[in-house]
Structure formats: structure tokens, C-alpha cells
Design a protein around this motif. Structure first.
Motif, PDB file in Angstrom:
ATOM      1  N   LYS A 182       0.853  -1.190   0.000  1.00 55.88           N
ATOM      2  CA  LYS A 182       0.000   0.000   0.000  1.00 55.88           C
ATOM      3  C   LYS A 182       0.881   1.229   0.000  1.00 55.88           C
ATOM      4  CE  LYS A 182      -4.406  -1.143   1.900  1.00 55.88           C
ATOM      5  NZ  LYS A 182      -5.434  -0.775   1.010  1.00 55.88           N
ATOM      6  N   THR A 183       0.530   2.195  -0.828  1.00 60.54           N
ATOM      7  CA  THR A 183       1.261   3.455  -0.869  1.00 60.54           C
ATOM      8  C   THR A 183       0.801   4.330   0.292  1.00 60.54           C
ATOM      9  OG1 THR A 183      -0.351   4.592  -2.241  1.00 60.54           O
ATOM     10  CG2 THR A 183       1.354   3.333  -3.387  1.00 60.54           C
ATOM     11  N   TYR A 184       1.521   5.434   0.517  1.00 59.34           N
ATOM     12  CA  TYR A 184       1.118   6.362   1.575  1.00 59.34           C
ATOM     13  C   TYR A 184      -0.243   6.982   1.292  1.00 59.34           C
ATOM     14  CZ  TYR A 184       5.711   6.084   3.707  1.00 59.34           C
ATOM     15  OH  TYR A 184       6.848   5.639   4.323  1.00 59.34           O
ATOM     16  N   SER A 185      -0.606   7.072   0.032  1.00 61.46           N
ATOM     17  CA  SER A 185      -1.909   7.643  -0.317  1.00 61.46           C
ATOM     18  C   SER A 185      -3.024   6.605  -0.265  1.00 61.46           C
ATOM     19  CB  SER A 185      -1.851   8.280  -1.704  1.00 61.46           C
ATOM     20  OG  SER A 185      -1.567   7.302  -2.682  1.00 61.46           O
ATOM     21  N   GLY A 186      -2.689   5.349   0.062  1.00 59.83           N
ATOM     22  CA  GLY A 186      -3.707   4.315   0.213  1.00 59.83           C
ATOM     23  C   GLY A 186      -3.925   3.436  -1.002  1.00 59.83           C
TER      24      GLY A 186
ATOM     25  N   ARG B 191      14.281   3.226   7.938  1.00 61.29           N
ATOM     26  CA  ARG B 191      12.851   3.553   7.854  1.00 61.29           C
ATOM     27  C   ARG B 191      12.013   2.468   7.201  1.00 61.29           C
ATOM     28  NH1 ARG B 191      11.399   9.611   6.865  1.00 61.29           N
ATOM     29  NH2 ARG B 191      12.808  10.652   8.308  1.00 61.29           N
ATOM     30  N   THR B 192      12.604   1.708   6.276  1.00 64.10           N
ATOM     31  CA  THR B 192      11.805   0.755   5.495  1.00 64.10           C
ATOM     32  C   THR B 192      12.238  -0.688   5.672  1.00 64.10           C
ATOM     33  OG1 THR B 192      13.227   0.865   3.543  1.00 64.10           O
ATOM     34  CG2 THR B 192      11.436   2.489   3.693  1.00 64.10           C
TER      35      THR B 192
ATOM     36  N   ASP C 199       8.025   4.648  -0.996  1.00 62.52           N
ATOM     37  CA  ASP C 199       7.157   5.677  -1.567  1.00 62.52           C
ATOM     38  C   ASP C 199       7.981   6.879  -2.036  1.00 62.52           C
ATOM     39  OD1 ASP C 199       5.098   8.114  -1.281  1.00 62.52           O
ATOM     40  OD2 ASP C 199       4.015   6.234  -1.570  1.00 62.52           O
TER      41      ASP C 199
ATOM     42  N   LEU D 105       8.722   9.618   0.551  1.00 59.34           N
ATOM     43  CA  LEU D 105       9.760   9.274   1.507  1.00 59.34           C
ATOM     44  C   LEU D 105      11.137   9.484   0.878  1.00 59.34           C
ATOM     45  CD1 LEU D 105      10.751   8.166   4.215  1.00 59.34           C
ATOM     46  CD2 LEU D 105      10.605   5.884   3.217  1.00 59.34           C
TER      47      LEU D 105
ATOM     48  N   LYS E  46      11.800  13.142   0.780  1.00 65.04           N
ATOM     49  CA  LYS E  46      12.065  13.681   2.112  1.00 65.04           C
ATOM     50  C   LYS E  46      13.477  13.349   2.573  1.00 65.04           C
ATOM     51  CE  LYS E  46      10.231  13.687   6.786  1.00 65.04           C
ATOM     52  NZ  LYS E  46       9.208  13.171   7.678  1.00 65.04           N
TER      53      LYS E  46
END
Length: 98
Positions: free
Chosen positions: A17-21, A62-63, A91, A94, A97
Motif C-alpha cells: 500500500k502506498t502512503y496515499s492508500g 525507515r523501510t 514511496d 519518503l 524527504k
């Protein structure tokens, strides 16, 4: 190329799943390109040892990224850039960032 082929062959398909869902089915590998935002002012070894290493360290933390292959290339303007292939979904936001 051989390393990327092995990474693809050994990677298991997974749903992420992406951060946007959004759902991505049958995800295996991701291709990432990192480019310097301005003219390169230091030597390539410094960029690799400092910037790329810091990027990879933070992304691994982080991942939980473990498997990846990276390659250094030069742009026409002489700046270094990197290609990274991994079996971990990361993502875009990320990456931006970090």
C-alpha cells in the motif's frame, strides 16, 4: 545487469500500500534515480561516501530495506547520479524527504 536479474528472480511478489492508500499488486522491484539538485562541488568519492551512504542508511532504517543494487553514472554536465534497484517498496514522498 546480472545482479539485478538475480534480485528480480529471488524477489517474491507482494502486495503493498502506498502512503496515499493505493494498492500495488505483484510488486517485485523498484527503480530509483538520485540526482544532485545543483552543480557538483566536491569529488565523486565524497558524494558517494557522504550523501549516498546517508541516504541508504536512513532508508534502510525507515523501510527495513535489505536487498538492493546501486550504480554510479555521470550526467552530461559531469555531475554524478545513482541508480538503485531494490525489492522493497519505497514511496516517492519518503525518497524525496530523505
Amino acid at each position: 545487469k546480472r545482479h539485478i536479474n538475480w534480485l528480480y528472480y529471488l524477489s517474491k511478489s507482494k502486495s503493498v500500500k502506498t502512503y496515499s492508500g493505493k494498492s500495488i499488486y505483484n510488486f517485485k522491484i523498484a527503480f530509483i534515480t538520485l540526482t544532485l539538485p545543483s552543480k557538483q562541488l566536491t569529488c565523486t568519492a565524497d558524494v558517494t561516501n557522504n550523501l549516498l551512504n546517508n541516504f541508504l542508511t536512513e532508508v534502510r532504517q525507515r523501510t527495513k530495506m535489505e536487498n538492493y543494487v546501486w550504480r554510479l553514472e555521470f550526467q552530461k554536465n559531469g555531475n554524478v547520479h545513482y541508480h538503485i534497484v531494490t525489492d522493497t517498496y519505497i514511496d516517492y514522498f519518503l525518497i524525496k524527504k530523505v
